[in-house]
Write an enzyme that holds these catalytic residues in place. Structure first.
Site, PDB file in Angstrom:
ATOM      1  N   LYS A 116      12.712 -94.518  28.781  1.00 25.65           N
ATOM      2  CA  LYS A 116      11.380 -93.981  29.077  1.00 25.65           C
ATOM      3  C   LYS A 116      11.377 -93.025  30.264  1.00 25.65           C
ATOM      4  O   LYS A 116      10.547 -92.115  30.306  1.00 25.65           O
ATOM      5  CB  LYS A 116      10.407 -95.122  29.321  1.00 25.65           C
ATOM      6  CG  LYS A 116      10.116 -95.822  28.027  1.00 25.65           C
ATOM      7  CD  LYS A 116       8.859 -96.612  28.040  1.00 25.65           C
ATOM      8  CE  LYS A 116       8.699 -97.125  26.625  1.00 25.65           C
ATOM      9  NZ  LYS A 116       7.953 -98.300  26.448  1.00 25.65           N
ATOM     10  N   GLU A 200       3.832 -95.787  36.943  1.00 28.16           N
ATOM     11  CA  GLU A 200       2.923 -94.670  36.686  1.00 28.16           C
ATOM     12  C   GLU A 200       1.491 -95.142  36.822  1.00 28.16           C
ATOM     13  O   GLU A 200       1.230 -96.339  36.959  1.00 28.16           O
ATOM     14  CB  GLU A 200       3.191 -94.041  35.309  1.00 28.16           C
ATOM     15  CG  GLU A 200       3.007 -94.963  34.134  1.00 28.16           C
ATOM     16  CD  GLU A 200       3.448 -94.326  32.813  1.00 28.16           C
ATOM     17  OE1 GLU A 200       4.310 -93.415  32.801  1.00 28.16           O
ATOM     18  OE2 GLU A 200       2.922 -94.743  31.784  1.00 28.16           O
ATOM     19  N   GLU A 275       4.104 -90.521  21.319  1.00 27.57           N
ATOM     20  CA  GLU A 275       2.943 -91.323  21.697  1.00 27.57           C
ATOM     21  C   GLU A 275       2.290 -90.773  22.962  1.00 27.57           C
ATOM     22  O   GLU A 275       2.970 -90.451  23.938  1.00 27.57           O
ATOM     23  CB  GLU A 275       3.371 -92.782  21.937  1.00 27.57           C
ATOM     24  CG  GLU A 275       3.881 -93.462  20.670  1.00 27.57           C
ATOM     25  CD  GLU A 275       4.046 -94.966  20.822  1.00 27.57           C
ATOM     26  OE1 GLU A 275       3.858 -95.676  19.817  1.00 27.57           O
ATOM     27  OE2 GLU A 275       4.358 -95.445  21.936  1.00 27.57           O
ATOM     28  N   GLU A 288       5.756 -92.055  25.354  1.00 27.28           N
ATOM     29  CA  GLU A 288       7.117 -92.243  24.865  1.00 27.28           C
ATOM     30  C   GLU A 288       7.259 -91.618  23.485  1.00 27.28           C
ATOM     31  O   GLU A 288       6.276 -91.275  22.843  1.00 27.28           O
ATOM     32  CB  GLU A 288       7.496 -93.737  24.807  1.00 27.28           C
ATOM     33  CG  GLU A 288       6.740 -94.511  23.749  1.00 27.28           C
ATOM     34  CD  GLU A 288       7.446 -95.812  23.347  1.00 27.28           C
ATOM     35  OE1 GLU A 288       8.667 -95.939  23.557  1.00 27.28           O
ATOM     36  OE2 GLU A 288       6.765 -96.690  22.791  1.00 27.28           O
ATOM     37  N   ASN A 290       9.002 -92.404  19.735  1.00 25.61           N
ATOM     38  CA  ASN A 290       9.679 -93.366  18.873  1.00 25.61           C
ATOM     39  C   ASN A 290      10.494 -92.604  17.839  1.00 25.61           C
ATOM     40  O   ASN A 290       9.958 -91.805  17.084  1.00 25.61           O
ATOM     41  CB  ASN A 290       8.670 -94.294  18.206  1.00 25.61           C
ATOM     42  CG  ASN A 290       8.011 -95.206  19.227  1.00 25.61           C
ATOM     43  OD1 ASN A 290       8.662 -95.691  20.151  1.00 25.61           O
ATOM     44  ND2 ASN A 290       6.722 -95.418  19.088  1.00 25.61           N
ATOM     45  N   PHE A 348      -2.572-117.026  19.448  1.00 30.82           N
ATOM     46  CA  PHE A 348      -1.754-116.146  18.597  1.00 30.82           C
ATOM     47  C   PHE A 348      -0.295-116.592  18.518  1.00 30.82           C
ATOM     48  O   PHE A 348       0.610-115.797  18.328  1.00 30.82           O
ATOM     49  CB  PHE A 348      -1.859-114.687  19.056  1.00 30.82           C
ATOM     50  CG  PHE A 348      -3.239-114.146  18.907  1.00 30.82           C
ATOM     51  CD1 PHE A 348      -3.622-113.502  17.749  1.00 30.82           C
ATOM     52  CD2 PHE A 348      -4.171-114.321  19.917  1.00 30.82           C
ATOM     53  CE1 PHE A 348      -4.917-113.026  17.598  1.00 30.82           C
ATOM     54  CE2 PHE A 348      -5.471-113.853  19.777  1.00 30.82           C
ATOM     55  CZ  PHE A 348      -5.841-113.194  18.609  1.00 30.82           C
TER      56      PHE A 348
HETATM   57  P1  ADP Z   1       6.260 -99.696  24.068  1.00 33.27           P
HETATM   58  O1  ADP Z   1       7.655 -99.169  24.116  1.00 33.27           O
HETATM   59  O2  ADP Z   1       6.185-101.124  24.358  1.00 33.27           O
HETATM   60  O3  ADP Z   1       5.540 -99.256  22.850  1.00 33.27           O
HETATM   61  P2  ADP Z   1       4.563 -97.786  25.464  1.00 33.27           P
HETATM   62  O4  ADP Z   1       4.954 -96.971  26.636  1.00 33.27           O
HETATM   63  O5  ADP Z   1       4.421 -97.065  24.178  1.00 33.27           O
HETATM   64  O6  ADP Z   1       5.541 -99.024  25.338  1.00 33.27           O
HETATM   65  O7  ADP Z   1       3.205 -98.498  25.823  1.00 33.27           O
HETATM   66  C1  ADP Z   1       2.636 -99.463  24.973  1.00 33.27           C
HETATM   67  C2  ADP Z   1       1.143 -99.543  25.247  1.00 33.27           C
HETATM   68  O8  ADP Z   1       0.895 -99.817  26.615  1.00 33.27           O
HETATM   69  C3  ADP Z   1       0.384 -98.273  24.987  1.00 33.27           C
HETATM   70  O9  ADP Z   1       0.041 -98.141  23.627  1.00 33.27           O
HETATM   71  C4  ADP Z   1      -0.826 -98.453  25.873  1.00 33.27           C
HETATM   72  O10 ADP Z   1      -1.762 -99.306  25.280  1.00 33.27           O
HETATM   73  C5  ADP Z   1      -0.261 -99.149  27.065  1.00 33.27           C
HETATM   74  N1  ADP Z   1       0.100 -98.197  28.140  1.00 33.27           N
HETATM   75  C6  ADP Z   1       1.302 -97.615  28.324  1.00 33.27           C
HETATM   76  N2  ADP Z   1       1.286 -96.790  29.392  1.00 33.27           N
HETATM   77  C7  ADP Z   1       0.048 -96.861  29.911  1.00 33.27           C
HETATM   78  C8  ADP Z   1      -0.614 -96.278  31.032  1.00 33.27           C
HETATM   79  N3  ADP Z   1       0.011 -95.456  31.859  1.00 33.27           N
HETATM   80  N4  ADP Z   1      -1.906 -96.594  31.266  1.00 33.27           N
HETATM   81  C9  ADP Z   1      -2.562 -97.451  30.453  1.00 33.27           C
HETATM   82  N5  ADP Z   1      -2.007 -98.036  29.390  1.00 33.27           N
HETATM   83  C10 ADP Z   1      -0.709 -97.763  29.114  1.00 33.27           C
HETATM   84 MG    MG Z   2       5.002 -97.400  22.215  1.00 29.74          MG
END
Ligand code: ADP
Ligand code: MG
Ligand code: ADP
Length: 669
Positions: A116, A200, A275, A288, A290, A348
Site C-alpha cells: 500500500k 493517513e 479503489e 489501493e 486490487n 457475525f
Molecule cells: P483492504 O486492503 O483491506 O481492502 P483498503 O485500503 O482498501 O484495505 O481499505 C478498506 C476500507 O477501509 C475502505 O473501503 C474504507 O471503508 C476504509 N478506509 C480505508 N482508508 C480509509 C481512510 N483513509 N479513511 C476512511 N476510511 C478508510
Molecule cells: Mg480494498
C-alpha cells in the site's frame, strides 16, 4: 485462445470462471482439498486435481503443487480467482517461470501495487490524488505523534501489506494513539507476518467508490465505470452497486482517467480495480489497487454486458483490447448482495454445518453466483461467502426491488446466514434514498438488528402471509389432505369470512379472511385495512409463499410450529401467534407476559430452546427486565419479568428445550 486452464480457486468463483471457459471452448482443471471433494465446482470442471488437506496452507496455497498439476494436465494458464494466491507476486512469477500464463498482471506489477505504501508513492508520481498522510512506515510513538499532528486527527493506522480490512485502526485523539499503535502493529504482524504500518487521514463518513479497468499488453487501457461499495462491515464489502449515485458523468470521466493513468504507470495488464475513498464534498482519493478479478465484478458485467473473465483470458493470451473507451456503454443499474454463512445475532460469527434445505432465487434480471446446494457442507476453513445475488433494473429502484424480492425467497436452512440482515439494509429508507457511507451499518444497526422499526404495512403483509398459511394448514388437517396436495384457494368453500386474532411482537391484529368468487382471490382485513390478496398458483413450497397483494407480487419465507408462524420479509423476521377467536377467548389468560405469571410461577410463552439465563436465585429484578432468552424458530426472544420482585428459583437450564407453559422462574412472595 487457451486450450485448457487450471483454476487455482474453489466455490462460486471457480464456477464463475468455468462458465466462461465452457462458452469459449476452453478446457478446465479444478483443484480441491479434502473439504471440497464433493463441491459443485468439481463436477462442473472437465478435470479435477486433489491438492491435500482442508487447510488452505496445505492445499489452495501450495504454489508448487498447483503449478505441477497445471503442467501435468497440459494446461497453458492458471486463473487465480480472488483471494488465495491471486495477489501473490511470487506465485505469478513462478507460474511464468514454469512457462505457463498467469491470468492477471505481471509479478512486478502485483508486487508494487500489493504494497500500500509503494502503490501510494506510485499514485503520487502518476498524479493521482491520494489520502493526505505519509507513506513511510511508522514504528515509534514519537514518529506517530509527529505524523498525526501534521495530518490532523482523526487518523488511520494501516498495514502496508493490507487486505481484508485487517489491522486498520482509527485514532481520534493523541491520548488514543499509543494503545492503537501497539494493537495495530500486533494485529498486522499476526495477519501479514510483518508489522510495517503507515498513517493517513481518516476520512469521515466516506463513500468507497472504485473503478474497474482493463488493460492489454499494448498500452491500451479502458475503464468500465465505477462501483460503489460503501456498505461495509468492519471494512468488508457487503452490498455493491453500479453506477454510484455520488458519481456524475464528469466525475466518472475524471476518476476513470485517473485509474487508467495509474495502470499505465504501473505497466499493468489484465483486469484490475482502483479503489478510491470519497469524502462528503465529492473529493476522491486513491487508497489501493486490487490486481485481480473482484468479488463484486458481476455488477459491472450486468450494466456493460461484458464478460470480464473472457476479457481477462483474451488479455492474458495476448489479444489487444477489442474495443476503445467510446465503445463502452452502461445500461441501467445493478446491485449485488453478498450472502455469507455468518450469524448477525452472534456478532457475525461464522456459522458452519450442512445445508439441509436450499432454495435459490431465480428470475428475470437476476443472477445468482454460488457454489452451494442442498447437502453442501460449509466448513471453517474458507471464506464465509456462500453466494452473490445480483439484480439488474432500468433504474436503481427497480434493481433494488428485484434484489429484495430475490432475498425474500432465498431460503437456506441448516446454518445461520446474513440473508435477512442484507435485506434489512436494502429496505432501509437511507439505503433507498442512496444516503450511503462506510459507517452505514454502524449508524443504522445495532447487534445485527436494524434500529428503525419496520413500517406497519410490512407487518400487515407478514401477518397476512402467516395467517394464510395457518388457515391452509387448519383446512388440511380438517380435510385430512396430504400437505403438498393442497392448494389454499381450492380447499375452501367460500363463506362469509374467517376471523383470526394474530399476536405479533408488540401488537394484536384482527384478521378477517374472505375468499372471493375466484377461489384464489381473497379480501383480507387487517384491523380496518383491507388488502386484495391473490394466491396465483398457490405456492407454499419449500418454506416460501408467493402472494400478490394489492397487485404487487411478494414472496415470504415461513415456518410453522403449531399456532406459531415464523415469517421473514424484507429483512424483518417475526413470530406470529395465531388464534381463532374462540381459541383467543380461551387463551386470553396466557398471551401477555403479565398473564403468564401464575401464583408466582412465570410460564414460558413459546416452545423453543433456552439459550441464555440472565438471572439467578436471589436476584432482585424489575418489571421488564430480561430474565431468560429463548430461541424459537430461528429467532431469539427475551422473556421479560412481569413484575418487580425477587427470584426464588430458576427452574430451567441453559440448553434445555421448553414447551409453551413450562415454568421458567419462580418469584418470591
Ligand atoms: P483492504 O486492503 O483491506 O481492502 P483498503 O485500503 O482498501 O484495505 O481499505 C478498506 C476500507 O477501509 C475502505 O473501503 C474504507 O471503508 C476504509 N478506509 C480505508 N482508508 C480509509 C481512510 N483513509 N479513511 C476512511 N476510511 C478508510
Ligand atoms: Mg480494498
Ligand atoms: P421440503 O420438500 O422442502 O422438505 P415440503 O414442503 O415438501 O418441504 O414439506 C416437507 C414436510 O415439512 C411436510 O410434511 C410439512 O409438514 C413440513 N413443512 C413444510 N413446510 C413447513 C413449514 N413452513 N414449517 C414447518 N414445517 C413445514
Amino acid at each position: 485462445m487457451f486450450n485448457k486452464i487450471l483454476i487455482a480457486n474453489r466455490g462460486e468463483i471457480a464456477i464463475r470462471i468455468i462458465r466462461t471457459c465452457k462458452r469459449l471452448g476452453v478446457g478446465t482443471v479444478a483443484v480441491f482439498s479434502e473439504a471440497d471433494a464433493r463441491s459443485i465446482y468439481i463436477r462442473e470442471a472437465d478435470e479435477a486435481v486433489f491438492l491435500g488437506p482442508a487447510r488452505a496452507k496445505d492445499s489452495y496455497l501450495v504454489k508448487e503443487k498447483l503449478i505441477e498439476s497445471a503442467l501435468a494436465h497440459q494446461c497453458e494458464a492458471i486463473h487465480p480467482g480472488y483471494g488465495f494466491l491471486s495477489e501473490n507476486a511470487e506465485f505469478a512469477g513462478m507460474v511464468a517461470q514454469a512457462g505457463l500464463v498467469f491470468i492477471g498482471p505481471t509479478a512486478s506489477a502485483i508486487a508494487i501495487l500489493g504494497d500500500k505504501t509503494a502503490s501510494k508513492d506510485l499514485a503520487i508520481q502518476a498524479g493521482v490524488p491520494v489520502v493526505p498522510g505519509f507513506t513511510n512506515t511508522i514504528s515509534l510513538l514519537e514518529e506517530a505523534q509527529r505524523a498525526a499532528d501534521q495530518i490532523g486527527y482523526p487518523v488511520l493506522l494501516k498495514p502496508a501489506a493490507g487486505g481484508g480490512g485487517k489491522g486498520m485502526r482509527i485514532v481520534f485523539s493523541e491520548k488514543e494513539l499509543e494503545d492503537n499503535l501497539k494493537a495495530c502493529r500486533q494485529e498486522t504482524m499476526k495477519a501479514f507476518g510483518d508489522d510495517a504500518i503507515f498513517m493517513e487521514r481518516y476520512i469521515v463518513r466516506p463513500r468507497h467508490v472504485e473503478m474497474q479497468i482493463l488493460a492489454d499488453h499494448y498500452g491500451n487501457v479502458v475503464y468500465l465505470g465505477e462501483r460503489e461499495c460503501s456498505i461495509q462491515r468492519r471494512y468488508q464489502k457487503i452490498i455493491e452497486e453500479t453506477p454510484s449515485m455520488a458519481v456524475d458523468g464528469a466525475l466518472r470521466e475524471r476518476m476513470g482517467k485517473t485509474a487508467c493513468d495509474l495502470a499505465l504507470k504501473a505497466g499493468y495488464a489484465n483486469a484490475g480495480t482502483v479503489e478510491f475513498i470519497m469524502d462528503q464534498e465529492g473529493n476522491f482519493y486513491f487508497i489501493e489497487m486490487n490486481t485481480r478479478l473482484q468479488v463484486e465484478h458481476p455488477v459491472t458485467e450486468m450494466v456493460t454486458g461484458l464478460d470480464l473473465v473472457e476479457l481477462q483470458l483474451r488479455m492474458a493470451v495476448g489479444e489487444a483490447l477489442p474495443f476503445g473507451q467510446q465503445d463502452i456503454t452502461v445500461k441501467g443499474w445493478a446491485i449485488e448482495a453478498r450472502i455469507c454463512a455468518e450469524d448477525p445475532r452472534r456478532d457475525f460469527y461464522p456459522s458452519t454445518g450442512i445445508i439441509t434445505r436450499y432454495t435459490a432465487p431465480r428470475g428475470r434480471n437476476l443472477r445468482v453466483d454460488t457454489g452451494i446446494e442442498a447437502g453442501s457442507v460449509v466448513s471453517v476453513y474458507y471464506d464465509s461467502l456462500l453466494a452473490k445475488v445480483v439484480a439488474w433494473g432500468e433504474t436503481r429502484e427497480e434493481a433494488r426491488k428485484v434484489l429484495v424480492y430475490a432475498l425474500n425467497g432465498y431460503h437456506i436452512e441448516g446454518l445461520a446466514t446474513n440473508v435477512d440482515f442484507v435485506n434489512a439494509i436494502l429496505n432501509h429508507p437511507a439505503f433507498v434514498n442512496g444516503e450511503l457511507s462506510t459507517d452505514f451499518i454502524e449508524a443504522h444497526f445495532e447487534n445485527g438488528h436494524v434500529k428503525l422499526a419496520p413500517p406497519f404495512e410490512r407487518i400487515h403483509l407478514m401477518s397476512i402471509a402467516a395467517t394464510l398459511v395457518y388457515h391452509n394448514r387448519q383446512a388440511q388437517i380438517r380435510e385430512s389432505l396430504k400437505p403438498m396436495a393442497a392448494h389454499v384457494g381450492g380447499v375452501y368453500t367460500p363463506k362469509e369470512y374467517t376471523p383470526y386474532v394474530v399476536k405479533g411482537e408488540n401488537d394484536i391484529l384482527d384478521l378477517r379472511l374472505q375468499v372471493d368468487s375466484n377461489p384464489n382471490a381473497w379480501s383480507i382485513w387487517v384491523n380496518d385495512t383491507v388488502y386484495n390478496v391473490v394466491t396465483p398458483d398457490f405456492e407454499f413450497y419449500r418454506r416460501r409463499l408467493k402472494l400478490q397483494i394489492n397487485g404487487e407480487p411478494h414472496v415470504f419465507r415461513l415456518q410453522y410450529h403449531g399456532n406459531f408462524i415464523w415469517a421473514a420479509f424484507c429483512g424483518a423476521a417475526r413470530i406470529f401467534e395465531i388464534y381463532s377467536p374462540r381459541e383467543w377467548a380461551l387463551a386470553r389468560y396466557m398471551p401477555t407476559v403479565e398473564k403468564r405469571l401464575k401464583s408466582n410461577q412465570l410460564e414460558c410463552p413459546m416452545p423453543g430452546l433456552i439459550v441464555d439465563i440472565r438471572v439467578q436465585k436471589g436476584d432482585r429484578v424489575y418489571k421488564g427486565q430480561e430474565l431468560v432468552i429463548i430461541e424459537a424458530m430461528k429467532m431469539e426472544s427475551a422473556v421479560a419479568s412481569p413484575r418487580d420482585g425477587e427470584i426464588e428459583d430458576v427452574v430451567v437450564k441453559q440448553g434445555q428445550a421448553v414447551e409453551m407453559g413450562n415454568i421458567l422462574v419462580v418469584f418470591k412472595g
